[in-house]
Design an enzyme around this catalytic site. Sequence first.
Site, mmCIF file in Angstrom:
data_model
loop_
_atom_site.group_PDB
_atom_site.id
_atom_site.type_symbol
_atom_site.label_atom_id
_atom_site.label_comp_id
_atom_site.label_asym_id
_atom_site.label_seq_id
_atom_site.Cartn_x
_atom_site.Cartn_y
_atom_site.Cartn_z
ATOM 1 C CG ASP A 68 -23.285 70.473 52.776
ATOM 2 O OD1 ASP A 68 -23.429 71.760 53.443
ATOM 3 O OD2 ASP A 68 -21.651 70.137 52.133
ATOM 4 N NE ARG A 136 -23.771 77.014 48.521
ATOM 5 C CZ ARG A 136 -21.929 76.709 48.654
ATOM 6 N NH1 ARG A 136 -20.950 77.818 48.614
ATOM 7 N NH2 ARG A 136 -22.705 76.472 50.400
ATOM 8 C CE LYS A 166 -24.901 75.421 54.500
ATOM 9 N NZ LYS A 166 -23.705 74.105 53.046
ATOM 10 C CG HIS A 179 -13.902 75.956 49.130
ATOM 11 N ND1 HIS A 179 -15.072 76.511 49.634
ATOM 12 C CD2 HIS A 179 -14.564 74.456 49.444
ATOM 13 C CE1 HIS A 179 -16.015 75.478 49.688
ATOM 14 N NE2 HIS A 179 -15.956 74.022 49.978
ATOM 15 C CG ASP A 253 -17.547 76.014 55.641
ATOM 16 O OD1 ASP A 253 -17.733 73.968 55.810
ATOM 17 O OD2 ASP A 253 -17.731 76.495 55.035
#
Length: 451
Positions: A68, A136, A166, A179, A253
């Site tokens: 990442d 991001r 992504k 998450h 993911d």
Amino acid sequence: MPTLPLPLIVPWIRLDQDAKAEEQAALARARQPWLAGFCLFGGEAEQVRRLTSRLRNEARRPIFVASDMERGAGQQVRGLRVLPDAGVWGLGASLADAEAFGETTAIDARSVGVDVLFAPVLDVRSEPRNPIVGNRSFGWDPDRVAALGAAFVRGALRGGAAPTAKHWPGHGATLKDSHDAVPVVTDAEERLLARDLVPFAAAFESLCPAAMTAHCAYPALDPSGVIATFSRPLVDRLRALVVENARVTVFTDALLMAGALGEGGEVEAARRSLRAGCDALLIPSDPERLAAEVLEGADAALLADAERAVGGIQFLLRVLGKLAGASQDGDPVRDAVPFEVAERAVLLAGGGDARPLGEGDEVLVVDDDDTQDRGIILEARGSRAGVKVHVVRVKRGAPAPAIPAKAKPTTVVVIGSVRAWKGSDNVSAASLEVVGAALALDPSAQTIWLS
């Protein structure tokens, strides 16, 4: 139990934890027939360089090492360059700058043996309360995200690494973090097509060789309500965007994330991912168990999906073989580029009215980031420029820290990575308290938000 004889699994290497144990585990896994590659977190540059070389020697066949690296290779590997977030580039970058962003990241990554970038983030920042995308993303405008994302792809390929688009088909409109939960994007199909899918189409037009699915559900695109990682219609739609005569390798993911875990846990998640058309099974918590059980009792259709997925991995490895010839002589990317972009972004973040700093100015950096990198960089740059910089680091779950007693800030800079534990905003309540205290000292102080 039999071992999965297909190279489909991508475990992590956490050099930011018990480095010695992680290196030993990775070297043992490199020999396994189920291993496609690794996802690296942490480490020093020379340590990573030695390890990636040993892993490839141990494997005795082509494998990849991914990471990442959304804000430069230094995000993960100490000693490499740390670059601004995509949101900063979204504000201040030209297309040439964005290509330099991708090329710099790729050159630095390849210098330590990392050849797959889990970047760029192509999520459109459409929901202000999104707890995980935030800065991001390249921004709020789908066309701007598309143009800069495609430029990053072109630069990364020129630098010799494979970029990964992504999180398909877009995580920007969610109110939850995959998450921790299963986010559901309830927007209509027409809106999703006009907003979220646009950057991915542009990336594939620039020959992006890989994509990563989101553990989010999109009922308008797949009425079954399953997450994109488990959705054959959504993975098929992704592949339909790829330009003629090109292919794409589809990563899930991380399978250990809550968004992918339901009845059956990671093993069932892996099976559903393969049935949906994904190729690479990313970061299970127990890769050995996954390898032993994922095809146990599999029918012919699942075996065929697994064999097809191997073809997707082999495609990526062929791409990497071609990219390996990219020049690593010198560094064609000017080091000044990210600073120039950041300075333009600061002006725009201040509404175009951010005034330059001069003699007697003081800066208070309210650092609510995941790492100390950006706060340290701002402090060092300020010192070199003769500007007094105070950094107040806000720790997770701790009360608001006090401002240094002698500080008299004329400018307050707030930096913060988005994380669900902060709540719905990009900075925590404690950070907002620090900002309020600073403005109480001088209500005329300018505030610049880099979050």
